[in-house]
Write a protein that holds these residues in place. Structure first.
Motif, short mmCIF file in Angstrom:
data_model
loop_
_atom_site.label_atom_id
_atom_site.label_comp_id
_atom_site.label_asym_id
_atom_site.label_seq_id
_atom_site.Cartn_x
_atom_site.Cartn_y
_atom_site.Cartn_z
N LYS A 1 -10.72 5.40 -3.70
CA LYS A 1 -11.34 4.10 -3.92
C LYS A 1 -12.24 4.15 -5.14
O LYS A 1 -13.05 5.06 -5.27
CB LYS A 1 -12.21 3.69 -2.71
N PHE B 1 -15.25 -3.16 3.84
CA PHE B 1 -14.27 -2.15 4.25
C PHE B 1 -14.96 -0.89 4.75
O PHE B 1 -14.53 -0.29 5.74
CB PHE B 1 -13.36 -1.79 3.07
N TRP C 1 -13.45 0.49 8.29
CA TRP C 1 -12.33 1.44 8.36
C TRP C 1 -12.71 2.85 8.82
O TRP C 1 -11.90 3.49 9.52
CB TRP C 1 -11.59 1.49 7.02
N PHE D 1 -2.79 1.43 9.42
CA PHE D 1 -3.52 1.28 8.18
C PHE D 1 -4.75 2.18 8.11
O PHE D 1 -5.24 2.48 7.03
CB PHE D 1 -3.99 -0.17 7.98
N MET E 1 -6.13 3.73 4.65
CA MET E 1 -7.30 3.15 4.00
C MET E 1 -8.39 4.20 3.80
O MET E 1 -9.07 4.20 2.77
CB MET E 1 -7.84 1.98 4.83
N ASN E 2 -8.56 5.08 4.76
CA ASN E 2 -9.61 6.09 4.64
C ASN E 2 -9.25 7.19 3.65
O ASN E 2 -10.12 7.70 2.93
CB ASN E 2 -9.92 6.69 6.01
N TYR F 1 0.81 -1.22 0.00
CA TYR F 1 0.00 0.00 0.00
C TYR F 1 0.84 1.27 0.00
O TYR F 1 0.32 2.36 -0.22
CB TYR F 1 -0.92 0.01 1.23
#
Length: 201
Positions: free
Chosen positions: A90, A68, A72, A81, A85-86, A52
Motif C-alpha cells: 500500500k 481500510f 481489514w 479479500f 488486502m492485508n 485485484y
C-alpha cells in the motif's frame, strides 16, 4: 512501467461517495452512505475480485487508507479479500499523516505527483487507486491515470462527491471491456485516449 488504475464504484449519476456503509463518509452532509450493497450481485463481486488479481499494489488517499486500516487487519479471515488486502503493498498519499501502521504500507514523501511518477517508472505491475476521490482527481488532472475500472450501479443519488467532478479535463476514453450484470450494473474498463473529437449531425 507500472500502470496507475483508478478502481471506483459509481452511481448512475456519477457519485462515488460512501458506497460501502451508512457511516462511511458523511462529509458535506451526505446522507446516502451504503448505496452500493443493495445493487450488488455475484457478477459485480467477481469483476471486483478480478481487479485485484494481478494488482501489485494499492495507492490510497488518507481517508480511504484510514477506513481500510481500521477494518481489514481484523476482518473475517474467511473472506477471500482479507488476506489479499492485508498482504498487498500500500502506498499512502497524505499531507497530514506522519506514519502508517497497516501491514505493508508506505507513506509517500514530498509532492504526490512526483511520487506517483516515480512509482510509475519503478516497476511493471498494476497499482490500483481505490476510492480516494481527491487523490484520483489530482492524478487525472496530471495525466497519470492509465486505466479506469468502474462499476456503475443502477441508482441515482443526486448529491455527493463525483469521480469526474467539475473541472475534469476533457478526455476521450477507449473501451477495453464493457458488460452489464443481470442486476443492471455496468462493469466498464476504459483507457484514456487523447482529447475528445467533435462533430455535428
Amino acid at each position: 512501467m507500472s500502470r496507475i488504475i483508478v478502481c471506483t464504484f459509481l452511481t448512475l449519476d456519477g457519485v462515488m461517495q460512501a458506497p460501502g456503509a451508512t457511516d462511511e463518509d458523511a462529509e458535506n452532509g451526505f446522507e446516502h452512505g451504503g448505496w452500493q450493497k443493495p445493487t450488488d450481485d455475484e457478477e459485480v463481486g467477481a469483476a471486483i475480485a478480478g481487479w485485484y488479481e494481478h494488482a501489485e499494489a494499492m495507492l490510497l488517499g488518507r481517508k480511504t487508507y484510514e477506513l481500510f486500516a481500521s477494518y481489514w487487519p481484523t476482518a473475517d479471515p474467511g473472506n477471500p479479500f482479507t488476506e489479499r488486502m492485508n498482504s498487498m503493498r500500500k502506498y499512502v498519499a497524505s499531507r497530514t499523516l506522519t506514519s502508517v501502521e497497516w501491514q505493508n504500507s508506505t507513506l509517500l514523501e514530498g509532492d504526490v505527483v512526483d511520487a506517483v511518477r516515480k512509482l510509475q517508472a519503478s516497476g511493471g505491475g498494476e497499482i490500483n487507486v481505490v476510492g480516494s476521490g481527491d487523490l484520483a482527481q489530482t492524478l487525472m488532472g496530471n495525466g497519470l491515470v492509465d486505466e479506469y475500472r468502474l462499476t456503475i450501479h443502477p441508482v441515482v443519488i443526486g448529491t455527493g462527491k463525483r469521480l469526474f467532478a467539475g473541472g475534469a479535463i476533457p478526455t476521450a476514453l477507449e473501451p477495453v471491456s464493457v458488460s452489464a450484470t443481470k442486476g443492471g450494473t455496468v462493469v466498464g474498463v476504459y483507457r484514456p485516449n487523447g482529447e475528445p473529437s467533435y462533430d455535428s449531425y
